[in-house]
Design an enzyme around this catalytic site. Structure first.
Site, PDB file in Angstrom:
ATOM      1  N   TYR A  66     -30.040  25.384  41.483  1.00 51.49           N
ATOM      2  CA  TYR A  66     -30.058  24.649  42.754  1.00 51.49           C
ATOM      3  C   TYR A  66     -30.477  25.542  43.911  1.00 51.49           C
ATOM      4  O   TYR A  66     -30.097  26.722  43.975  1.00 51.49           O
ATOM      5  CB  TYR A  66     -28.668  24.107  43.060  1.00 51.49           C
ATOM      6  CG  TYR A  66     -28.351  22.824  42.339  1.00 51.49           C
ATOM      7  CD1 TYR A  66     -29.147  21.690  42.505  1.00 51.49           C
ATOM      8  CD2 TYR A  66     -27.250  22.751  41.507  1.00 51.49           C
ATOM      9  CE1 TYR A  66     -28.837  20.511  41.848  1.00 51.49           C
ATOM     10  CE2 TYR A  66     -26.926  21.574  40.850  1.00 51.49           C
ATOM     11  CZ  TYR A  66     -27.731  20.454  41.025  1.00 51.49           C
ATOM     12  OH  TYR A  66     -27.422  19.299  40.370  1.00 51.49           O
ATOM     13  N   MET A 104     -22.058  22.122  38.904  1.00 48.63           N
ATOM     14  CA  MET A 104     -20.801  21.449  38.556  1.00 48.63           C
ATOM     15  C   MET A 104     -20.475  21.583  37.075  1.00 48.63           C
ATOM     16  O   MET A 104     -19.340  21.877  36.692  1.00 48.63           O
ATOM     17  CB  MET A 104     -20.903  19.965  38.929  1.00 48.63           C
ATOM     18  CG  MET A 104     -19.627  19.197  38.699  1.00 48.63           C
ATOM     19  SD  MET A 104     -19.851  17.441  39.020  1.00 48.63           S
ATOM     20  CE  MET A 104     -20.208  17.441  40.767  1.00 48.63           C
ATOM     21  N   LYS A 160       5.444  27.274  37.371  1.00 50.56           N
ATOM     22  CA  LYS A 160       4.900  26.266  38.302  1.00 50.56           C
ATOM     23  C   LYS A 160       3.399  26.077  38.052  1.00 50.56           C
ATOM     24  O   LYS A 160       2.776  26.886  37.349  1.00 50.56           O
ATOM     25  CB  LYS A 160       5.151  26.733  39.744  1.00 50.56           C
ATOM     26  CG  LYS A 160       4.468  28.045  40.096  1.00 50.56           C
ATOM     27  CD  LYS A 160       5.029  28.644  41.380  1.00 50.56           C
ATOM     28  CE  LYS A 160       4.316  29.949  41.704  1.00 50.56           C
ATOM     29  NZ  LYS A 160       5.000  30.693  42.772  1.00 50.56           N
ATOM     30  N   ARG A 202       7.916  30.985  55.302  1.00 47.84           N
ATOM     31  CA  ARG A 202       7.481  29.805  54.542  1.00 47.84           C
ATOM     32  C   ARG A 202       8.687  28.917  54.280  1.00 47.84           C
ATOM     33  O   ARG A 202       8.939  27.987  54.999  1.00 47.84           O
ATOM     34  CB  ARG A 202       6.835  30.215  53.208  1.00 47.84           C
ATOM     35  CG  ARG A 202       5.532  30.973  53.350  1.00 47.84           C
ATOM     36  CD  ARG A 202       4.772  31.013  52.041  1.00 47.84           C
ATOM     37  NE  ARG A 202       5.636  31.222  50.866  1.00 47.84           N
ATOM     38  CZ  ARG A 202       5.184  31.380  49.624  1.00 47.84           C
ATOM     39  NH1 ARG A 202       3.881  31.361  49.383  1.00 47.84           N
ATOM     40  NH2 ARG A 202       6.006  31.565  48.623  1.00 47.84           N
TER      41      ARG A 202
HETATM   42  C1  LIG Z   1       5.247  32.005  42.462  1.00 47.48           C
HETATM   43  C2  LIG Z   1       6.558  32.613  42.725  1.00 47.48           C
HETATM   44  C3  LIG Z   1       7.029  33.665  41.925  1.00 47.48           C
HETATM   45  C4  LIG Z   1       6.183  34.338  40.884  1.00 47.48           C
HETATM   46  O1  LIG Z   1       5.225  35.149  41.524  1.00 47.48           O
HETATM   47  P1  LIG Z   1       4.196  36.056  40.668  1.00 47.48           P
HETATM   48  O2  LIG Z   1       3.493  36.868  41.694  1.00 47.48           O
HETATM   49  O3  LIG Z   1       3.272  35.096  39.988  1.00 47.48           O
HETATM   50  O4  LIG Z   1       5.006  36.836  39.734  1.00 47.48           O
HETATM   51  C5  LIG Z   1       8.334  34.099  42.133  1.00 47.48           C
HETATM   52  N1  LIG Z   1       9.103  33.563  43.101  1.00 47.48           N
HETATM   53  C6  LIG Z   1       8.666  32.565  43.910  1.00 47.48           C
HETATM   54  C7  LIG Z   1       9.558  32.032  44.967  1.00 47.48           C
HETATM   55  C8  LIG Z   1       7.372  32.073  43.763  1.00 47.48           C
HETATM   56  O5  LIG Z   1       6.939  31.098  44.581  1.00 47.48           O
END
Ligand SMILES: *Cc1c(COP(=O)(O)O)cnc(C)c1O
Length: 368
Positions: free
Chosen positions: A251, A310, A35, A129
């Site tokens: 800055y 930046m 992701k 969640r």
């Molecule tokens: C992001 C995620 C993972 C991977 O988590 P890591 O800590 O990066 O290994 C696995 N399962 C779900 C549902 C996630 O959202």
């Protein structure tokens, strides 16, 4: 020549990390979580390299990411963690993606869709969640007609505290997950992120889901990181100047030099995910320990001076010998010499956030 900062992404190291996590996974299949553009490194090259290495299952957050993964992994299983909505259904079907269903609306939507391929069921075991409640999951387990219409393949849940293997919340979540597992039959079960893949064999079940560890990040607190660094971020030196004691840097004129100081100004800044909180501003410099981050220049750790801006970062190179400085063109922001998690700690965050903040200006080069 471009002054854009550079990311060197070592796909061989990525593959070695996946093979290692595959070994840790024992009998379980090892998937890959790609992701957020594969944690900032690029979905396409990452999915291509891991597919070649033998990875058959991928997880992304969004359908659009799934479509990108599908283009390079035609035979893989690709699961969409955010689930399914009426307006994402066409994209999911077009690319033969598999949603991770997390509530009864999503279940109804997938069940009435006759072309639907495989899906996964998400149960929330203690994060609040995404996912069905444990009771809802157990109800679903009894509805075998619905399960076969859904073509459900995987039952999964996600851990809140796996980075701390002794945390009692892990036990609570494990008990909740096991309750669900006991009710379903003939599904694959998936519970372990990177941290649990590394530390908890009893959480592996059938399919592990590592993310950050693939990319060389720290998954577990307070233990040496067994993964190899995958990403090196480098930035070009634009100018070197000699400043006097009492002068200001950056800055806000926040940093005051306590002695004559040689300063290198390097390209890149918070627009490139090199967070402003890395600034060495506001602390007495040099003799005192600066609290900001460092960059690496040919064996020398150089503290950041003044505020990160930046597009520019100023660093103290007083201790770097002249002949090294004359030849140096690039500094390392993080990579083999400064662990991504150490850079992240210096700006008050975690490797995950630093990696996924890298932004679009980097020239990305891939090894392997
Ligand atoms: C992001 C995620 C993972 C991977 O988590 P890591 O800590 O990066 O290994 C696995 N399962 C779900 C549902 C996630 O959202």
């Amino acid at each position: 020549m471009s002054t854009a900062p550079r990311l060197t992404i070592d796909l061989n190291a990525l593959v070695r990390n996946w093979l290692k996590l595959n070994e840790y996974s024992g009998k379980a299949e090892c998937s890959a979580v790609i992701k957020a553009n594969a944690y900032g490194l690029g979905i396409e090259p990452v999915a291509t390299a891991l597919s070649k290495a033998g990875c058959k299952t991928f997880f992304v957050a969004m359908a659009e990411e799934g479509a990108r993964a599908r283009a390079v992994a035609p035979d893989a299983r690709i699961f969409i963690l955010n689930g399914i909505f009426p307006d994402t259904l066409p994209l999911v079907l077009e690319h033969n993606l598999s949603p991770v269903l997390g509530n009864t609306d999503q279940i109804a939507l997938w069940a009435k869709n006759p072309q639907g391929g495989a899906c996964a069921i998400h149960v929330d075991t203690g994060m609040n969640r995404l996912g069905l409640d444990v009771e809802e999951a157990i109800d679903l387990s009894k509805n075998t007609d619905m399960l076969s219409r859904l073509n459900a393949k995987i039952l999964m849940s996600h851990l809140a505290c796996a980075d701390d293997p002794d945390h009692e919340h892990n036990t609570l979540q494990h008990e909740n997950f096991q309750k669900c597992v006991n009710n379903f039959s003939s599904l694959e079960y998936s519970f372990a992120n990177s941290a649990a893949t590394l530390s908890k064999p009893s959480f592996h079940y059938n399919l592990t889901r590592p993310g950050v560890a693939l990319y060389g990040g720290e998954a577990l607190n307070d233990v040496p990181n067994p993964m190899q660094p995958v990403v090196t971020a480098r930035s070009r030196i634009l100018q070197i100047r000699n400043a006097k004691a009492g002068e200001k840097v950056g800055y806000g004129a926040e940093a005051t030099l306590t002695c004559a100081t040689k300063i290198a100004t390097i390209s890149g800044g918070y627009a490139d995910g090199f967070h402003r909180a890395l600034s060495g501003a506001g602390v007495p410099l040099r003799d005192a320990k600066p609290e900001g981050g460092n960059v690496w220049l040919e064996g020398h750790l150089c503290p950041i001076l003044g505020r990160v801006s930046m597009d520019l970062i100023t660093v103290d190179v007083t201790d770097v010998p002249d002949q090294v400085l004359e030849q140096a063109k690039w500094v390392e922001l993080f990579g083999k010499n400064i662990a991504v998690d150490d850079a992240a700690r210096a700006c008050g965050t975690i490797g995950y956030e630093l990696l996924t903040s890298l932004g679009g200006r980097y020239v990305r080069e891939y090894l392997g």
